[in-house]
Write an enzyme that holds these catalytic residues in place. Structure first.
Site, short mmCIF file in Angstrom:
data_model
loop_
_atom_site.label_atom_id
_atom_site.label_comp_id
_atom_site.label_asym_id
_atom_site.label_seq_id
_atom_site.Cartn_x
_atom_site.Cartn_y
_atom_site.Cartn_z
N GLU A 87 0.78 -1.22 0.00
CA GLU A 87 0.00 0.00 0.00
C GLU A 87 0.82 1.29 0.00
O GLU A 87 0.39 2.30 -0.54
CB GLU A 87 -0.93 0.01 1.24
CG GLU A 87 -1.97 -1.10 1.24
CD GLU A 87 -3.02 -0.91 0.17
OE1 GLU A 87 -3.34 0.25 -0.17
OE2 GLU A 87 -3.51 -1.92 -0.36
N SER A 479 -44.84 -35.17 39.43
CA SER A 479 -44.39 -35.63 40.75
C SER A 479 -42.98 -35.18 41.10
O SER A 479 -42.57 -35.31 42.25
CB SER A 479 -44.49 -37.15 40.82
OG SER A 479 -45.83 -37.56 40.76
#
Length: 818
Positions: A87, A479
């Protein structure tokens, strides 16, 4: 001639100063609208939130922009060199603008005029920082002027390393990946410190155009661009020529990393943690805040829990027959692409989609769904296999009509049917038929001392259904709720040897109707102790007990344990007719298992913000002297546990002992076989629509239910003892493997006394029908035979006829109260 030269000189001067003045006026107008570049000092970009298991393994990542911020010191020089070469090779020498590079770009663009090529840019890294952080991407002269001015000012304010740090953490790499750290993981599934020369060069090629160099769609262009970057690295002296040539010969090597959940079998857990974080901190904090979340998940226990629940669901489902194909496709020509378009359950990797190619009386020929590479290309090698008759016999029974049976594979399958299959170990090319079960369930495993959720399974497959049945499904516990009724009784004057009548019960309701609960099986046992009532899960005894002590008391205890927020104090609730979740039930049992201390169930141990500051911690106990620098004969530090005691520790042991009996000789007898102390309770709702089991050892609590999402009967035998207790057993067998056995601790001061199993009275020496019960100080077996709820059922003589032990007690002058 001199006058002519002077004339032209003057004209040029006028034009120069005019242009300079115009430029100054223009730049002055541009500078008025410049954004504040000093905001870069406080740069805090959106960062990925990462969720980890208890051992540090990554569970999931959440982000709008997948980014992990790295300081420049943590970025290797090789990575920096690749981006500078690609770059801005003069980055460390120019003042923000590269005039030489700009000149070269102008010449190249002039040469390319009319060729149709895209103009070459000359933006430095600093200019890109100015554009990415402070400006738009508009291709205008005004934006370029602002970019140039800002670049010069940024260079004067910040160091080169700071500018490069901003750049490498901000840029977009494609595949929703922002910043170099995220890109390294996304493309190569490795940290930046492990990137090779070729990998660094490829990542450095992406900012120019991620879509143009996508390794899956444009592999040739990606490879060419990567090699160009390698050449620049060699040219700039960052890489030796031989190393560069070797790097150029390497393939791209992009492996790809899937988004979402990473730790196997953790999807339901991760999603529940995500929801909790959003509820507490909001979506912005989750998707942009860069939180580091350490959860309580134990990966090994999670796999064990998943397997135990899946095994049970599959076993239940195949006994109900074959549901039919998943889909149907054409097998004319190349069937691979059509089969590849169908989604698999990604969290059940053992299963594969397959298409039926041919059938005969001995089996089925199948084609296996082609595997995809990360780029989405179908593997040209078609995988084929076979399901022999022996590995699909369960499918001969149709779920649509359990009385209708097929005689061979030809009666079941058609060419083109899509089904699930599972490879048979040790037999290449051989598969067995599978199908996603219609029955579902949920399971939670918890540390009873802290409330930390160690494992969570919300259904057969998250890929099949994202609905979490461990936390979101409201089901009747049946239960399995009874231990809280009995715990309330034991905490309020009753003992395990208290006797309650097990006989028909009627309650007239305000609307004139009569409620007549029944025991499972419809029988009656007459006068029985509380222990027998819970071991055999006697509904009528539980109703009488709740009625005797008052449902307000039962409701208060249910809310203390966290089973319900607000429980209606009606008798039906004593039998578990209310709706709650597996998570709440497991948390309630954990209170019993830890000796009565209130706990807060949690999936999250700690949350840190992006700076590492702890903003949440589940552990709220305090130890003031635990961090002493050295030992100076001081007393050992004590952890200050301020949690509320919601149940007497002695009561907790009593109910634990009674639930041990559930496993030893009660409704779960023969279903749970461990080499250590274990307690638990089964639960079955009306018409067998839900089957529960919640149990615990001294160190772990686990609860599970199974049932259809749209509640419907599961058929005869669809009880907690037969369906859910084996799931608990399979999980615990794996979880406790290699861990020394442990026992429940008896609280100091409890009296252990042998009592008659039927009457609850103190047993005579040598009496074979006895059991040792735990009594609190000041309590003990009754001296007279007393039956709770007996007065509204039978005369003393009738009761004595049902109980030989009671008859003996009367003969001995102890008639008792009825």
């Amino acid at each position: 001639m001199i006058r002519l030269i002077g004339y032209f000189f003057g004209l040029c001067a006028i034009l120069f100063f005019g242009a300079a003045g115009a430029a100054a006026i223009y730049l002055n107008s541009v500078m008025k609208d410049l954004p504040d570049y000093e905001v870069l000092a406080n740069y805090a970009p959106p960062v990925t939130t990462r969720i980890h298991a208890g051992d540090g393994q990554l569970i999931a990542e959440y982000a709008h922009e997948r980014r992990l911020y790295l300081p420049i010191q943590a970025i290797p020089d090789r990575v920096k060199a690749a981006f500078i070469s690609a770059e801005d090779k003069n980055f460390y020498s120019h003042p923000g603008l590269d005039l030489m590079g700009l000149g070269r770009a102008i010449l190249v663009n002039l040469q390319n005029m009319g060729s149709g090529r895209r103009p070459v840019g000359a933006s430095t890294i600093t200019q890109q920082v100015a554009k990415n952080f402070l400006l738009s991407s508009d291709q205008t002269l005004s934006r370029k002027a602002k970019e140039a001015i800002l670049s010069l000012r940024i260079e004067q304010t910040y160091s080169k390393d700071r500018i490069l740090e901003l750049y490498l953490n901000e840029i977009f790499f494609g595949l929703n990946s922002y910043g170099i750290a995220s890109a390294a993981l996304t493309y190569f599934d490795k940290p930046v410190t492990e990137l090779s020369i070729a990998e660094c060069a490829y990542l450095a090629s992406l900012p120019k155009g991620p879509a143009n160099y996508n390794p899956f769609r444009h592999p040739d262009a990606a490879l060419e661009r990567r090699n160009w970057v390698i050449d620049r690295m060699v040219e700039n002296g960052y890489v030796a020529k031989d190393d560069g040539e070797a790097a150029k010969k390497e393939p791209l090597g992009v492996t790809g990393r899937k988004a979402g959940t990473y730790l196997f079998a953790s999807d339901y857990f991760a999603e529940e943690a995500r929801r909790q974080i959003i509820a507490q901190y909001g979506e912005k904090a989750l998707y942009e805040g860069g939180l580091s979340v350490r959860t309580s998940l134990n990966p090994k226990l999670q796999i064990f829990a998943r397997k135990a629940l899946q095994d049970a669901l599959i076993d239940f489902d195949i006994k109900r027959g074959y549901h039919g194909p998943i889909n149907h496709i054409s097998i004319t020509g190349d069937w691979g692409p059509a089969l590849s378009k169908l989604d698999e359950m990604r969290d059940v990797p053992e299963w594969k989609l397959a298409v039926v190619l041919a059938t005969d009386s001995k089996g089925v020929d199948i084609g296996i769904r082609p595997e995809h590479d990360p780029g989405g290309k179908v593997d040209p090698e078609r995988q084929r296999g076979r399901i022999d008759d022996a590995n699909m016999k369960w499918a001969y029974r149709s779920s649509k009509s359990l009385m209708t049976k097929a005689k061979s594979p030809v009666d079941i399958f058609q060419p083109g049917d899509v089904v699930y299959v599972q490879a048979i170990d040790g037999k290449p090319g051989q598969y067995k038929l599978r199908q996603p079960p219609k029955i579902q369930g949920g399971m939670v495993v918890m540390d009873p001392k802290t409330g930390r959720v160690l494992a969570m399974v919300g259904g057969f497959s998250y890929g099949q259904s994202e609905f979490n049945r461990a936390t979101q499904a409201m089901r009747q516990p049946g239960s399995s709720f009874k231990p809280f009724v009995y715990a309330a009784a034991l905490d309020n004057g009753y003992t395990p040897a208290s006797v309650v009548m097990d006989a028909p019960f009627e309650l007239k309701l305000p609307n004139g109707q009569v409620w007549t609960p029944k025991n499972y099986g419809g029988d009656f046992a007459g006068p029985s102790t509380l222990r027998r009532g819970i071991e055999q899960s006697r509904n009528l005894m539980t109703v009488r007990l709740a009625n005797d002590m008052g449902m307000d008391t039962v409701a208060e205890y249910a809310e203390r344990f966290g089973i319900y927020d607000h429980m209606q104090p009606v008798l039906a609730m004593a039998l578990g007719s209310g709706e709650t979740t597996v998570m709440r039930m497991v948390a309630g049992y954990s209170v019993i298992a830890n000796g009565g201390k209130q706990i807060k169930p949690t999936l999250i141990d700690r949350i840190q913000d992006r700076t590492g500051k702890t903003i949440y911690k589940h552990e709220d106990r305090v130890c003031e002297n635990c961090n002493a620098a050295d030992w100076k004969n001081q007393e050992e530090p004590i952890v200050d546990d301020k949690r509320e005691q919601v149940l007497d520790p002695m009561t907790a042991y009593q109910i634990t002992s009674m639930m041990q009996g559930v496993i030893q000789r009660g409704t779960a007898a023969g279903q749970v076989k461990l080499d250590r102390d274990v307690a638990g309770k089964t639960g079955t709702t009306n018409d067998e629509k839900d089957a529960w089991f919640v149990g615990f050892t001294p160190d772990l609590v686990a609860g599970v239910y199974i049932g259809y999402d749209n509640p419907q009967p599961m058929g005869r035998g669809g009880t907690g003892g037969h369906l859910s207790a084996p799931i608990f057993n399979e999980f615990m067998q794996d979880a406790d493997k290699g861990i020394p056995p442990s026992k429940f601790i008896v609280p100091n001061g409890m009296n252990m006394i042998a009592v008659d199993r039927k009457t609850g009275m103190e047993a005579a020496p040598g009496d074979p029908n006895t059991i040792v019960e735990a009594f609190k100080p000041g309590t003990g077996p009754a001296n007279t035979f007393s039956v709770i709820g007996g007065e509204d059922y039978a005369t003393p003589e009738e009761i004595m006829n049902q109980s030989p032990q009671a008859n003996d007690a009367v003969k001995q002058g102890q008639p008792g109260l009825f």
